[in-house]
Design a protein around this motif. Structure first.
Motif, PDB file in Angstrom:
ATOM      1  N   ARG A   1     -27.420   0.085  -7.156  1.00 33.15           N
ATOM      2  CA  ARG A   1     -27.054  -1.337  -7.068  1.00 33.15           C
ATOM      3  C   ARG A   1     -25.836  -1.684  -7.926  1.00 33.15           C
ATOM      4  N   LYS A   2     -24.982  -0.722  -8.187  1.00 30.22           N
ATOM      5  CA  LYS A   2     -23.764  -1.025  -8.941  1.00 30.22           C
ATOM      6  C   LYS A   2     -22.772  -1.727  -8.022  1.00 30.22           C
ATOM      7  N   GLU A   3     -22.190  -2.807  -8.505  1.00 25.50           N
ATOM      8  CA  GLU A   3     -21.269  -3.598  -7.699  1.00 25.50           C
ATOM      9  C   GLU A   3     -19.820  -3.218  -8.019  1.00 25.50           C
ATOM     10  N   GLN A   4     -18.958  -3.533  -7.066  1.00 21.43           N
ATOM     11  CA  GLN A   4     -17.522  -3.298  -7.199  1.00 21.43           C
ATOM     12  C   GLN A   4     -17.237  -1.845  -7.584  1.00 21.43           C
ATOM     13  N   TYR A   5     -17.765  -0.940  -6.772  1.00 20.05           N
ATOM     14  CA  TYR A   5     -17.536   0.486  -6.995  1.00 20.05           C
ATOM     15  C   TYR A   5     -16.267   0.928  -6.275  1.00 20.05           C
ATOM     16  N   GLU A   6     -15.840   2.110  -6.601  1.00 21.26           N
ATOM     17  CA  GLU A   6     -14.715   2.742  -5.923  1.00 21.26           C
ATOM     18  C   GLU A   6     -15.231   3.881  -5.048  1.00 21.26           C
ATOM     19  N   THR A   7     -14.546   4.132  -3.959  1.00 26.46           N
ATOM     20  CA  THR A   7     -14.965   5.165  -3.005  1.00 26.46           C
ATOM     21  C   THR A   7     -13.875   6.217  -2.880  1.00 26.46           C
ATOM     22  N   ARG A   8     -14.313   7.457  -2.706  1.00 26.87           N
ATOM     23  CA  ARG A   8     -13.401   8.594  -2.571  1.00 26.87           C
ATOM     24  C   ARG A   8     -13.949   9.530  -1.497  1.00 26.87           C
ATOM     25  N   VAL A   9     -13.128   9.911  -0.557  1.00 23.61           N
ATOM     26  CA  VAL A   9     -13.531  10.809   0.514  1.00 23.61           C
ATOM     27  C   VAL A   9     -13.575  12.239  -0.019  1.00 23.61           C
ATOM     28  N   ILE A  10     -14.700  12.907   0.158  1.00 23.03           N
ATOM     29  CA  ILE A  10     -14.862  14.299  -0.261  1.00 23.03           C
ATOM     30  C   ILE A  10     -15.345  15.111   0.935  1.00 23.03           C
ATOM     31  N   HIS A  11     -15.334  16.430   0.781  1.00 23.11           N
ATOM     32  CA  HIS A  11     -15.697  17.327   1.884  1.00 23.11           C
ATOM     33  C   HIS A  11     -16.688  18.395   1.425  1.00 23.11           C
ATOM     34  N   ASP A  12     -17.490  18.076   0.404  1.00 29.44           N
ATOM     35  CA  ASP A  12     -18.461  19.061  -0.086  1.00 29.44           C
ATOM     36  C   ASP A  12     -19.553  19.325   0.946  1.00 29.44           C
ATOM     37  N   GLY A  13     -20.032  18.276   1.616  1.00 27.74           N
ATOM     38  CA  GLY A  13     -21.073  18.468   2.629  1.00 27.74           C
ATOM     39  C   GLY A  13     -20.600  19.324   3.784  1.00 27.74           C
TER      40      GLY A  13
ATOM     41  N   GLY B   1      -4.109  24.346   4.135  1.00 20.94           N
ATOM     42  CA  GLY B   1      -5.219  24.828   4.929  1.00 20.94           C
ATOM     43  C   GLY B   1      -6.565  24.242   4.542  1.00 20.94           C
ATOM     44  N   GLU B   2      -6.648  23.431   3.474  1.00 20.84           N
ATOM     45  CA  GLU B   2      -7.899  22.840   3.035  1.00 20.84           C
ATOM     46  C   GLU B   2      -7.791  21.325   3.125  1.00 20.84           C
ATOM     47  N   GLU B   3      -8.906  20.687   3.410  1.00 21.91           N
ATOM     48  CA  GLU B   3      -8.926  19.238   3.490  1.00 21.91           C
ATOM     49  C   GLU B   3      -8.815  18.644   2.086  1.00 21.91           C
ATOM     50  N   LYS B   4      -7.990  17.630   1.966  1.00 18.60           N
ATOM     51  CA  LYS B   4      -7.699  17.037   0.664  1.00 18.60           C
ATOM     52  C   LYS B   4      -8.521  15.774   0.473  1.00 18.60           C
ATOM     53  N   GLU B   5      -8.977  15.564  -0.743  1.00 16.04           N
ATOM     54  CA  GLU B   5      -9.730  14.357  -1.075  1.00 16.04           C
ATOM     55  C   GLU B   5      -8.756  13.220  -1.397  1.00 16.04           C
TER      56      GLU B   5
ATOM     57  N   CYS C   1       0.831  -1.210   0.000  1.00 18.30           N
ATOM     58  CA  CYS C   1       0.000   0.000   0.000  1.00 18.30           C
ATOM     59  C   CYS C   1       0.865   1.259   0.000  1.00 18.30           C
ATOM     60  N   LYS C   2       1.931   1.257   0.808  1.00 17.88           N
ATOM     61  CA  LYS C   2       2.798   2.431   0.857  1.00 17.88           C
ATOM     62  C   LYS C   2       3.518   2.643  -0.469  1.00 17.88           C
ATOM     63  N   ARG C   3       3.898   1.529  -1.110  1.00 16.64           N
ATOM     64  CA  ARG C   3       4.648   1.643  -2.356  1.00 16.64           C
ATOM     65  C   ARG C   3       3.764   2.172  -3.476  1.00 16.64           C
ATOM     66  N   ASN C   4       2.507   1.745  -3.530  1.00 11.87           N
ATOM     67  CA  ASN C   4       1.632   2.109  -4.636  1.00 11.87           C
ATOM     68  C   ASN C   4       0.835   3.376  -4.391  1.00 11.87           C
ATOM     69  N   HIS C   5       0.570   3.691  -3.138  1.00 15.09           N
ATOM     70  CA  HIS C   5      -0.329   4.814  -2.845  1.00 15.09           C
ATOM     71  C   HIS C   5       0.334   5.909  -2.040  1.00 15.09           C
ATOM     72  N   GLY C   6       1.305   5.597  -1.271  1.00 14.01           N
ATOM     73  CA  GLY C   6       1.871   6.602  -0.379  1.00 14.01           C
ATOM     74  C   GLY C   6       0.882   6.906   0.724  1.00 14.01           C
ATOM     75  N   THR C   7       0.402   8.141   0.782  1.00 16.89           N
ATOM     76  CA  THR C   7      -0.570   8.561   1.805  1.00 16.89           C
ATOM     77  C   THR C   7      -1.999   8.488   1.294  1.00 16.89           C
ATOM     78  N   VAL C   8      -2.201   7.919   0.104  1.00 15.37           N
ATOM     79  CA  VAL C   8      -3.545   7.902  -0.472  1.00 15.37           C
ATOM     80  C   VAL C   8      -4.476   6.999   0.300  1.00 15.37           C
ATOM     81  N   THR C   9      -3.977   5.893   0.862  1.00 17.76           N
ATOM     82  CA  THR C   9      -4.832   4.929   1.528  1.00 17.76           C
ATOM     83  C   THR C   9      -4.984   5.203   3.012  1.00 17.76           C
ATOM     84  N   GLN C  10      -4.566   6.365   3.500  1.00 14.33           N
ATOM     85  CA  GLN C  10      -4.757   6.663   4.909  1.00 14.33           C
ATOM     86  C   GLN C  10      -6.225   6.858   5.192  1.00 14.33           C
ATOM     87  N   LYS C  11      -6.615   6.527   6.405  1.00 13.05           N
ATOM     88  CA  LYS C  11      -8.020   6.620   6.770  1.00 13.05           C
ATOM     89  C   LYS C  11      -8.388   7.967   7.360  1.00 13.05           C
ATOM     90  N   GLY C  12      -7.451   8.710   7.841  1.00  9.32           N
ATOM     91  CA  GLY C  12      -7.751   9.986   8.448  1.00  9.32           C
ATOM     92  C   GLY C  12      -7.800  11.089   7.415  1.00  9.32           C
TER      93      GLY C  12
END
Length: 302
Positions: A165-177, A71-75, A54-65
């Motif tokens: 009902r779409k299967e095997q989707y991808e998820t991305r954290v956003i901060h629009d709300g 100054g802005e939250e990153k997606e 995970c670290k090799r392919n994503h770096g900090t992309v797969t962090q949960k926090g």
């Protein structure tokens, strides 16, 4: 000879196919790192290999926090990188997994979600506003709470979108709300502050500026006079109206000063009419001002 060659080729294909399928099933079931001699060491090695991958392919992309950038939250994308293709997938025996979305494709998905206004509406699962809670965008452009989506996947037992009902989707954290919620809070605070300033200004103006309507103007000055509770003329220091008897003359002072009528100024001060006229006669300035508050005035007999 031909039969022997055909049988050998067929057996070779079957062997390769069986090995490929066995390897694919083993990888899907995560059995490739099992070791009966030392299961504890095997689990530790598998965990370390996963973290390194995970670290090799994503770096900090797969962090949960949440991450912040200038100054802005990153997606960031929650799904890890796809594992390498197995031999069965390369040979076409098993369908290959879908390709991961690129940055441009994620931008298109988010634009479609913004156009539909999903972040402005409550979460479909819990029917509550997003506010400052973690929000996820699916590759099908639908938006949910991250905790709600995880609970839905856990209790449904499969990974499919609750909306389409779409299967095997991808998820991305956003901060629009969260951004929309902060904007609404700022607008509400500004509205409360502006309302307070306007009410304070209007109250001060209502107390100091006389209205233009005659009845309201008269009532305004009567209220001012009642609040001041003026009984003596500030110029001659005698009573504005009195019913005391004068023993020497045998008549009231009101009868003696019957020509001394009372004048009300626009600044709500009261004077005797002769006293104010004498003051105006001796005034050096071009336009006389009130003897008490030094403000220009209009007068009326009361």
């Amino acid at each position: 000879m031909r039969k022997g060659l055909n049988s050998k080729a067929t057996s070779g294909k079957l062997a390769i196919t069986s090995v490929a399928l066995q390897d694919h099933i083993a990888r899907n079931l995560q059995l490739q790192n099992l070791s009966l001699c030392d299961p504890v060491k095997t689990r530790w090695c598998r965990r370390a290999a996963t973290e390194t991958h995970c670290k090799r392919n994503h770096g900090t992309v797969t962090q949960k926090g949440p991450q912040q950038h200038d100054g802005e939250e990153k997606e960031y994308v929650l799904d890890p990188a796809a594992p390498p293709l197995t031999l069965a997938q390369k040979l076409g025996l098993v369908q290959s997994p879908a390709r991961k979305l690129t940055v441009d494709e994620w931008s298109q998905v988010k634009s479609r979600s913004i156009h539909e206004g999903d972040s402005k509406q409550p979460c479909v699962i819990c029917r509550e506003e997003f506010r400052l809670q973690t929000q996820v965008l699916l590759s099908c452009s639908h938006v949910f709470h991250r905790a709600c989506l995880q609970a839905f996947e856990r209790f449904s037992g499969r990974k499919c979108c609750p909306m389409c009902r779409k299967e095997q989707y991808e998820t991305r954290v956003i901060h629009d709300g969260a951004r929309l919620f902060k904007e609404r809070c700022a607008i509400r605070i500004q509205a409360c502050w502006r309302g307070y300033v306007v009410r304070k200004w209007y109250g001060h103006m209502k107390k100091t500026v006389p209205p233009k309507d005659k009845q309201l103007r008269r009532k305004f000055f009567e209220t001012k006079v009642i609040q001041r509770d003026t009984q003596d003329c500030p110029i001659c220091l005698t009573a504005l109206c009195s019913a005391r008897l004068e023993p020497e003359a045998g008549r009231t002072l009101a009868q003696h000063h019957s020509n001394r009528r009372t004048v009300l100024l626009s600044c709500s001060h009261l004077f005797h009419q002769p006293c104010l006229e004498a003051f105006e006669a001796f005034c050096v300035e071009g336009r006389p001002t009130c003897p008490l508050c030094r403000s220009p005035y209009h007068k009326i007999l009361v």
